[in-house]
Design a protein around this motif. Structure first.
Motif, PDB file in Angstrom:
ATOM      1  N   LYS A 101      -6.724   2.929   7.512  1.00 41.73           N
ATOM      2  CA  LYS A 101      -7.491   2.132   8.297  1.00 41.73           C
ATOM      3  C   LYS A 101      -6.903   1.234   8.244  1.00 41.73           C
ATOM      4  CE  LYS A 101     -12.233   0.338   6.749  1.00 41.73           C
ATOM      5  NZ  LYS A 101     -12.602   0.552   5.559  1.00 41.73           N
ATOM      6  N   ASP A 131      -4.738   6.349   2.892  1.00 45.90           N
ATOM      7  CA  ASP A 131      -5.532   5.924   3.329  1.00 45.90           C
ATOM      8  C   ASP A 131      -5.913   4.422   3.497  1.00 45.90           C
ATOM      9  OD1 ASP A 131      -5.971   8.875   4.271  1.00 45.90           O
ATOM     10  OD2 ASP A 131      -7.264   9.305   2.371  1.00 45.90           O
ATOM     11  N   LYS A 132      -6.026   3.503   2.880  1.00 50.24           N
ATOM     12  CA  LYS A 132      -5.820   2.370   2.923  1.00 50.24           C
ATOM     13  C   LYS A 132      -4.724   1.448   4.243  1.00 50.24           C
ATOM     14  CE  LYS A 132      -7.506   1.566  -2.154  1.00 50.24           C
ATOM     15  NZ  LYS A 132      -7.208   0.611  -3.222  1.00 50.24           N
ATOM     16  N   GLN A 138      -5.683   7.785  -1.401  1.00 58.81           N
ATOM     17  CA  GLN A 138      -6.440   7.221  -1.768  1.00 58.81           C
ATOM     18  C   GLN A 138      -5.832   6.279  -0.617  1.00 58.81           C
ATOM     19  OE1 GLN A 138      -8.702   6.037  -5.664  1.00 58.81           O
ATOM     20  NE2 GLN A 138      -9.666   7.867  -5.289  1.00 58.81           N
ATOM     21  N   GLU A 139      -4.590   5.606  -2.047  1.00 59.87           N
ATOM     22  CA  GLU A 139      -3.786   4.439  -1.168  1.00 59.87           C
ATOM     23  C   GLU A 139      -3.547   4.599   0.345  1.00 59.87           C
ATOM     24  OE1 GLU A 139      -3.453   1.512  -2.774  1.00 59.87           O
ATOM     25  OE2 GLU A 139      -4.406   1.527  -4.739  1.00 59.87           O
ATOM     26  N   GLY A 199       0.919  -1.499   0.060  1.00 61.93           N
ATOM     27  CA  GLY A 199      -0.309   0.118  -0.299  1.00 61.93           C
ATOM     28  C   GLY A 199       0.617   0.639   0.115  1.00 61.93           C
TER      29      GLY A 199
END
Length: 273
Positions: free
Chosen positions: A93, A89-90, A86-87, A68
């Motif tokens: 998370k 944030d993944k 986006q990556e 990631g």
């Protein structure tokens, strides 16, 4: 915020932040290494493909963090900042907001999108996580990451020294932190101070292939800077006998410990006769 530089030598930071890769199988570790090397060489499209392949087959938590963050850095390298966020944030998370490198890549992307306040806030999260970590070993490693961020990415060697000293204060017996301190000196072109730290690391027991690869690369770069050439034949003609002896000692040791590098082999064959 000052423009952040994408860290082409991502391998160093990954070696700290993703040190706990024991849940990766051999194939995933090898893929991760390939991707990190591609990032180092700024082959961002190839790196993105490599980490995307990992995504399909490497599913442990640390593997997911590795690919990631790798994807985020590769996307940042291509100025695809929205996708990089986006990556990142993944990964955040997945790690419940604790991945320093995901935060760093997110800050880079925010900076690229001309969002200085957001980037500063994200960077502040990195600082806060480091200061609040109650696990002393992890906190020391986090300080080392902060040192690398400051010295490499933000070109602030004084801050780099500040944080690596914090790491050393917590774990004075960790030779990797001593090597990193030497690296910061080296980037400042303070070569005597750099090699003093490298010597100290060896005295502490770090006399492996990695150490002598670092030393031989540093010795060669120092001489290239001194004589203003990367041409091996020209360099050979300009070096003193003592400089040749020092360089060849480092190269010979690295090779004897298993270093496999065609460029370094060529240098050794042309200079160390």
């Amino acid at each position: 915020m000052k423009n952040m530089l994408l860290f082409s030598t991502a391998l160093f930071l990954y070696s700290h932040v993703l040190a706990q890769t024991f849940t990766m199988n051999k194939s995933c570790r090898e893929q991760n290494q390939v991707g990190m090397n591609q990032l180092k060489e700024k082959k961002y499209e190839e790196a993105l493909q490599t980490f995307s392949q990992m995504e399909n087959s490497c599913n442990t938590k640390d593997a997911k963090e590795a690919w990631g963050v790798g994807k985020a850095e590769a996307l940042n390298g291509q100025n695809k900042y929205e996708e990089a966020i986006q990556e990142s944030d993944k990964v955040l998370k997945l790690t419940k907001g604790t991945s320093l490198m995901a935060l760093f890549q997110k800050a880079i992307a925010q900076n690229g999108l001309q969002q200085p306040e957001a980037a500063s806030s994200t960077f502040a999260q990195m600082m806060s996580l480091t200061e609040k970590n109650k696990n002393t070993k992890e906190r020391a490693s986090n300080y080392a990451i902060m040192a690398a961020v400051q010295s490499h990415q933000l070109n602030k060697p004084d801050s780099g020294h500040f944080y690596i000293e914090k790491a050393i204060a917590i774990q004075p017996d960790n030779p990797d932190f001593i090597v990193q301190k030497g690296d910061i000196f080296f980037e400042e072109k303070k070569y005597d101070e750099a090699f003093a730290q490298y010597d100290k690391a060896v005295q502490m027991g770090k006399a492996d292939q990695e150490m002598y690869t670092i030393r031989s690369n540093a010795r060669l770069k120092m001489l290239q800077d001194k004589y203003g050439t990367t041409d091996v034949q020209e360099l050979r003609g300009k070096m003193s006998a003592t400089e040749k002896e020092q360089l060849c000692a480092e190269l010979t040791k690295a090779i004897s410990l298993g270093q496999r590098d065609m460029k370094q082999d060529m240098v050794a064959s042309l200079i160390c006769k």
